[in-house]
Design a protein around this motif. Structure first.
Motif, mmCIF file in Angstrom:
data_model
loop_
_atom_site.group_PDB
_atom_site.id
_atom_site.type_symbol
_atom_site.label_atom_id
_atom_site.label_comp_id
_atom_site.label_asym_id
_atom_site.label_seq_id
_atom_site.Cartn_x
_atom_site.Cartn_y
_atom_site.Cartn_z
ATOM 1 N N LYS B 45 1.072 -1.223 -0.151
ATOM 2 C CA LYS B 45 -0.160 -0.116 -0.042
ATOM 3 C C LYS B 45 0.998 1.262 0.073
ATOM 4 N N LYS B 46 1.936 1.200 0.760
ATOM 5 C CA LYS B 46 2.683 2.420 0.898
ATOM 6 C C LYS B 46 4.362 1.929 0.413
ATOM 7 N N PRO B 47 4.428 1.877 -1.064
ATOM 8 C CA PRO B 47 5.510 1.151 -1.666
ATOM 9 C C PRO B 47 6.726 2.005 -1.367
ATOM 10 N N THR B 51 9.632 5.517 -3.155
ATOM 11 C CA THR B 51 10.238 6.531 -2.286
ATOM 12 C C THR B 51 11.716 6.506 -2.462
ATOM 13 N N ALA B 52 12.332 5.378 -2.479
ATOM 14 C CA ALA B 52 13.737 5.268 -2.723
ATOM 15 C C ALA B 52 14.319 5.603 -4.059
ATOM 16 N N CYS B 53 13.251 5.549 -5.100
ATOM 17 C CA CYS B 53 13.764 5.852 -6.413
ATOM 18 C C CYS B 53 13.894 7.367 -6.748
ATOM 19 N N PRO B 54 15.058 7.529 -7.061
ATOM 20 C CA PRO B 54 15.463 8.945 -7.218
ATOM 21 C C PRO B 54 14.558 9.786 -8.349
ATOM 22 N N VAL B 55 13.967 8.924 -9.328
ATOM 23 C CA VAL B 55 12.930 9.718 -10.135
ATOM 24 C C VAL B 55 11.526 9.067 -9.906
ATOM 25 N N SER B 56 11.390 8.387 -8.862
ATOM 26 C CA SER B 56 10.126 8.235 -8.458
ATOM 27 C C SER B 56 9.162 7.233 -9.580
ATOM 28 N N VAL B 57 9.985 6.325 -10.046
ATOM 29 C CA VAL B 57 9.229 5.538 -11.001
ATOM 30 C C VAL B 57 8.140 4.750 -10.148
ATOM 31 N N SER B 96 20.863 -0.523 -3.135
ATOM 32 C CA SER B 96 21.033 0.471 -2.334
ATOM 33 C C SER B 96 19.516 1.533 -2.462
ATOM 34 N N GLN B 97 18.811 1.390 -3.439
ATOM 35 C CA GLN B 97 17.705 2.218 -3.871
ATOM 36 C C GLN B 97 16.270 1.323 -3.412
ATOM 37 N N CYS B 102 12.729 -2.845 -0.711
ATOM 38 C CA CYS B 102 11.513 -3.959 -0.802
ATOM 39 C C CYS B 102 11.573 -4.527 0.363
ATOM 40 N N VAL B 103 10.192 -4.727 0.868
ATOM 41 C CA VAL B 103 9.784 -5.393 2.334
ATOM 42 C C VAL B 103 10.197 -6.707 1.967
ATOM 43 N N LEU B 104 10.038 -7.451 0.571
ATOM 44 C CA LEU B 104 10.555 -8.876 0.684
ATOM 45 C C LEU B 104 12.187 -9.333 1.155
ATOM 46 N N GLY B 105 12.708 -8.039 0.912
ATOM 47 C CA GLY B 105 14.462 -8.151 1.310
ATOM 48 C C GLY B 105 14.417 -8.236 2.779
ATOM 49 N N VAL B 106 13.711 -7.907 3.671
ATOM 50 C CA VAL B 106 13.759 -8.063 5.018
ATOM 51 C C VAL B 106 14.080 -9.372 5.552
#
Lengths: 284, 462
Positions: B45-47, B51-57, B96-97, B102-106
């Motif tokens: 829901k809150k991706p 937010t971490a993408c410098p161009v907000s794709v 690093s972005q 990504c939540v799956l990365g936790v």
């Protein structure tokens, strides 16, 4: 773009070209250089600006055939186009920042060796047009390799010619001519030498004897010509400078000529091999 | 559940084989692999990735479309925010972005966002899909100096808003560092870079090559003589640093910039290229960034028998991306850590013979948290024929020096705010020209922000 409007062989190995490059023509100043690529897969070749015509939007370059790339440039026909011409690059000559009064107070002597005649021309013309006193020494191997004699004569007060074999002007080296003039009482206040690195080195040694301020223009290896690669590194007064952006003109007494000559030869083996076979043995 | 599937690995050229050619290392996903990998996305829901993408794709949105097999729509979603997706999918530091957030990365592996972006971009290029929607032309001329990532991103955003944009490029080819810096095996030039530049042109952006702003034409002339209403400076950080150690001007010592420019822009690796390149039997690359890895791997491909990375800290401090270090190792690049060059030694003809180094040890952490290397007094000499200096680059001072009223920052770059505003009215700047050497995507982000600022500035004039 970059159409060759005029092409003329000055001798069997030297070609003059007037090329359409309006932006370069508009911005060019004495002392600067440009980079050309003959074809879309060509090498970037730094060349001095011999002349520019702001109204016509053209620049004049003089190329000597010394390797594969210069041969390709010289093979382009009048009416055809160069792939790329970029410039002007480098710092304009120091005197372009001086006032007319300052310039008129100087007495200039140019020492032009071989192809060095080409970059000397716009400098001498600039100064001569402003009313400065300008003498020029041209040195060449022989009369056949002597170029732009009439053009040079038109932009100076005295033109001295010397050749290695005496086939034109006096037999001897430019250094001998310079020494003769100075010892004969000529009171030059500023000397500018442009030509092969070895010539500039010896002119420097000669000028030093007479405490004559001397500027040289270094024709180093370059790739981009805008400060990106550092191929043109030279040691000036113990510090590394980039000939493309800090130069190409430097105070001759600060230049490490031996290093500059060695560095010019960095790719010589490959370049001579390239004339007849593949360069570095890859892609076999 | 979707997240039970583990991350789909990407196929790559065999390390031994690829160390002998310039073909791309990674093959990328195929359709099935891309759809399977896309199905792992939780569509948060809150991706955090966005937010971490410098161009907000709009990352989860395009990934959903990939999972559905609607690649065209996925490409359209990406195109809203990124003009260079095939480039970014290949060279962004996703770890690093986006992927790093990504939540799956936790607990496991993050979604392979970069590989998915690359797949979509490659698919749309191969299928001739182009997105050229833009606002009606407003006739306002904007100049962009530099056609690297920052310039291209800024130009395409402005073109979409209806501006009449001209990019001035100093070299003979558009693309900036994408052309001269990053090698073919990481970023194919014709297939990827030229195609993405063509997409920017398709938006109506004009690109004039062989114009060095600051030399061929000054910023003032662009305003006064050519009718531009704003200028965006994005000339990058092209000035190579050297160590200032004895022997650095010997034959056989080159900057990574020179080595890579000869190889990439001038294509010296091709047998028919006119541009020479020198690589000896053994090569030392000094530095530990991505550019150092690129230079080392290029040297291998040009036939060097031994290539060493010489770095004064340890593996942990290497600034290069983990993937690049991994690839370099796989291909046979050796690493000499805690080794700091102090002198380049010469043979009797003035060519490089060796690299004299001091062994280092890690001291206390400095202000930035990195442990500084300290000298040990122990010296070694590495035999080598070539030394490639890859110590980073600084901004080219040319434009600042020829533009009155344009202030420089402490790094030597142009002084500009995050939004691209400089000390001079109508002149904006962004990317490496401001920050010093950074990444493609940060430069693109700066270009996009500046485009927005320029639009607001132009509107404020009316």
């Amino acid at each position: 773009m970059y159409k060759i409007l005029r092409k003329e062989f000055l001798n069997p190995i030297t070609c003059l070209m007037e090329v359409e490059a309006p932006r370069v023509a508009r911005a060019a100043k004495p002392g600067q250089f440009l980079i050309v690529r003959a074809t879309s897969d060509g090498e970037r070749v730094p060349l001095t600006v011999c002349d520019y015509d702001r109204d016509k939007g053209t620049v004049t370059i003089v190329i000597q055939i010394i390797g594969a790339s210069s041969r390709i440039i010289c093979s382009l026909e009048e009416g055809s186009c160069m792939a790329d011409v970029v410039g002007p690059l480098g710092q304009p000559s120091e005197f372009t920042h001086q006032s007319i009064e300052q310039i008129k107070g100087e007495r200039y002597i140019f020492i032009a060796g071989g192809l060095g005649v080409a970059p000397v021309y716009p400098q001498a013309k600039y100064l001569h047009d402003l009313g400065a006193k300008v003498d020029i020494i041209i040195g060449a191997k022989n009369s056949e390799l002597l170029i732009l004699k009439e053009e040079m004569a038109a932009v100076c007060d005295n033109l001295y010619i010397c050749t290695d074999d005496g086939s034109a002007g006096e037999k001897g080296l430019v250094t001998e001519m310079l020494a003769k003039l100075v010892e004969g009482g000529e009171k030059y206040t500023q000397a500018i030498a442009i030509g092969p690195m070895i010539m500039m080195k010896f002119v420097t040694l000669t000028a030093k004897k007479y405490d004559l301020p001397l500027v040289v223009s270094l024709n180093t290896l370059m790739v981009d010509g805008t400060g990106m690669c550092g191929a043109c590194r030279v040691t000036i007064g113990g510090k590394t400078k980039f000939a493309c952006v800090d130069g190409p003109e430097f105070d001759a007494y600060l230049v490490d000529f031996d290093e500059a000559m060695r560095r010019q030869g960095m790719y010589r083996t490959q370049e001579s091999e390239r004339d007849h076979k593949c360069k570095i043995g890859i892609g076999k | 559940m979707a997240n039970k599937i583990s991350r789909v690995p990407v196929r790559e050229q065999d390390p031994k084989l690829r160390a002998t050619n310039f073909d791309e290392v990674s093959f990328g996903y195929n359709r099935e692999e891309a759809m399977l990998e896309a199905s792992r996305c939780l569509n948060c829901k809150k991706p955090a990735c966005m937010t971490a993408c410098p161009v907000s794709v709009k990352i989860p949105f395009f990934i959903q479309k990939v999972a559905e097999g609607d690649f065209k729509e996925a490409a359209r979603i990406i195109s809203i925010d990124s003009s260079l997706p095939a480039v970014c999918g290949r060279v962004c530091p996703q770890e690093s972005q986006c992927e790093g957030s990504c939540v799956l990365g936790v607990k496991g592996e993050p979604v392979a966002i970069g590989k998915l972006e690359r797949y979509v971009a490659d698919w749309s290029r191969e299928n001739g899909v182009k997105f050229t929607d833009k606002a009606p032309a407003n006739g306002v001329k904007i100049a962009v100096a530099g056609s690297g990532p920052a310039g291209l991103a800024c130009a395409s955003d402005l073109a979409k808003m209806g501006y009449d944009v001209t990019i001035f490029e100093g070299l003979h080819k558009a693309g900036g560092v994408l052309e001269y810096g990053i090698p073919e095996f990481r970023l194919p030039k014709e297939k990827v870079v030229a195609a993405e530049v063509a997409n920017v042109k398709a938006l109506g952006v004009k690109i004039e090559t062989n114009v060095v702003v600051g030399r061929t034409v000054t910023v003032d002339e662009l305003f006064d003589q050519e009718g531009f209403k704003a200028v965006f400076i994005a000339q990058g950080a092209g000035f190579p640093k050297f160590m200032n150690i004895p022997g650095e001007n010997l034959n056989g010592v080159v900057s990574a910039n020179e080595f890579l420019t000869r190889n990439n822009l001038m294509q010296a690796y091709k047998a028919d290229s006119q541009t020479p390149i020198y690589v000896g039997e053994s090569v030392c690359v000094v530095g530990g960034g991505n550019v150092a890895m690129d230079a080392a791997r290029t040297a291998l491909r040009l036939g060097a028998k031994s290539v060493k990375i010489v770095y004064r800290r340890t593996e942990k401090e290497l600034p290069a991306r983990a993937e690049e270090v991994h690839h370099a190792k796989e291909e046979g690049v050796e690493f000499c850590f805690l080794t700091n060059p102090v002198e380049v030694t010469a043979d009797d003809k003035g060519w490089v013979k060796g690299l004299k180094c001091e062994k280092m040890q890690l001291g206390e952490a400095d202000a930035s948290g990195r442990r500084s290397p300290e000298p040990t007094g122990e010296f070694i000499e590495i035999e080598t024929n070539t030394v490639i200096m890859s110590l980073g680059t600084v901004p080219n001072p040319l434009i600042a020096a020829t533009t009155p009223g344009l202030e420089r920052n402490r790094k030597g770059g142009i002084d500009a705010t995050d939004d691209g505003v400089t000390s001079r009215k109508g002149v904006f700047a962004g990317g490496d020209a401001v920050t010093g050497a950074a990444t493609v995507i940060l430069a693109m982000g700066a270009g996009r922000k500046a485009a927005k600022t320029i639009d607001e500035y132009i509107k404020s004039l009316k």
